[in-house]
Scaffold this active site. Sequence first.
Site, short mmCIF file in Angstrom:
data_model
loop_
_atom_site.label_atom_id
_atom_site.label_comp_id
_atom_site.label_asym_id
_atom_site.label_seq_id
_atom_site.Cartn_x
_atom_site.Cartn_y
_atom_site.Cartn_z
N ARG A 184 6.22 3.02 2.55
CA ARG A 184 6.44 4.47 2.98
C ARG A 184 7.73 5.15 2.69
O ARG A 184 8.10 6.06 2.43
CB ARG A 184 6.40 4.50 4.60
CG ARG A 184 6.76 5.87 5.17
CD ARG A 184 5.58 6.71 4.86
NE ARG A 184 5.93 7.90 5.43
CZ ARG A 184 6.86 8.76 5.38
NH1 ARG A 184 7.59 8.58 4.36
NH2 ARG A 184 6.80 9.84 5.89
N LYS A 185 8.86 3.96 2.29
CA LYS A 185 10.19 4.76 1.73
C LYS A 185 10.52 5.73 2.83
O LYS A 185 10.91 6.93 2.04
CB LYS A 185 10.09 5.06 0.56
CG LYS A 185 9.78 4.10 -0.62
CD LYS A 185 9.94 4.68 -1.94
CE LYS A 185 9.93 3.60 -3.16
NZ LYS A 185 8.26 3.00 -3.29
N PHE A 186 10.72 5.52 4.14
CA PHE A 186 11.36 6.31 4.94
C PHE A 186 12.62 6.90 4.81
O PHE A 186 13.61 5.88 4.01
CB PHE A 186 11.35 5.50 6.26
CG PHE A 186 9.95 5.51 7.24
CD1 PHE A 186 9.49 6.22 7.71
CD2 PHE A 186 9.74 4.11 6.95
CE1 PHE A 186 8.05 6.14 8.21
CE2 PHE A 186 8.39 3.68 7.62
CZ PHE A 186 7.59 4.94 8.26
N THR A 204 0.71 -1.30 -0.06
CA THR A 204 0.02 -0.23 0.04
C THR A 204 0.93 1.21 0.05
O THR A 204 2.14 1.18 0.13
CB THR A 204 -0.98 0.03 1.21
OG1 THR A 204 0.10 0.13 2.43
CG2 THR A 204 -1.71 -1.15 1.29
N ILE A 257 16.32 11.18 9.55
CA ILE A 257 16.86 10.80 10.54
C ILE A 257 16.22 9.73 11.41
O ILE A 257 14.96 9.88 11.48
CB ILE A 257 17.70 11.87 11.44
CG1 ILE A 257 16.30 13.06 12.03
CG2 ILE A 257 18.28 12.91 10.38
CD1 ILE A 257 16.86 14.08 12.73
N GLY A 266 1.19 -4.10 -10.03
CA GLY A 266 0.40 -3.06 -9.81
C GLY A 266 -1.02 -2.97 -10.99
O GLY A 266 -1.86 -3.98 -11.10
N ASN A 275 15.34 9.80 14.73
CA ASN A 275 14.36 10.23 15.61
C ASN A 275 12.98 10.56 14.83
O ASN A 275 11.86 10.23 15.42
CB ASN A 275 14.69 11.48 16.60
CG ASN A 275 13.90 11.89 17.44
OD1 ASN A 275 13.62 10.90 18.66
ND2 ASN A 275 13.20 12.85 17.31
#
Length: 264
Positions: free
Chosen positions: A95-97, A64, A100, A233, A102
Amino acid sequence: MAKAFKAQTYGERAQAHHHTLVRTLFGIMEEKKTNLSLAADINTKAELLEIADKVGPYICVLKTHIDVIADFDQDLVDRLVALSKKHNFLIFEDRKFADIGNTVKLQYGGGVYKIASWAHITNCHIIPGEGIISGLKEVGKPLDRGLLLLAEMSSKGSLAVGSYTDKNVELAKKHKDFVFGFIGSRTFSDEEHDFVTMTPGVNLVSGNDSLGQQFRTPEHIICENGSDIIIVGRGIYAQEGVQPEELAEKYRKAGWDAYLKRIQ
């Protein structure tokens, strides 16, 4: 010497794997005879739930992009989780964070989406350095979640190549208690480390789209490159006049046939 991971069955790899999530994932794949993940890049709650329910029986992972859902609410999350149990698949929030440690802790565990509370899998870029993995791990590991690193991307001109890809593998080995694999086009496993690779940009016919996405066939990805899971997809849910479940079965069979050929 044991068989190379590429030649082992998913069941054999599940029995030997240290990561709880991977054992669950490979178990689902063996039970349902599927290595297909649906990339549900859909922007309404109703359509996402409808597609997930129709295609659920044919997939091992639902991928998703929760932040594109215009009418997102907690009910959507609750119903997606219910569908994952009904059809026995895992949920991967793509999400592909990329921040940093925190900051990603706050993004992963809280905010509007509370991703860690419902997504079995998420992923990140390592551009910020090792701290991004450490931050996500603090939230996800206690929940038995798993992290994929973006070692490669399927878009034309991607900068995720060479030494950058190598660094992903190095960090994955260091954090293998949480990182279980990669987004990439090929296997990154070796004799000591069994990593799962999920590959986007898969189609029954090779080619490109107008925005630089490059498509490769299931047989090429699974047999030749040794990847484990194909991500599809628009090839499933954006074909006029064809039901998504019919196309999902075609991709499921193509991916599974390629896997059977590989292990033989």
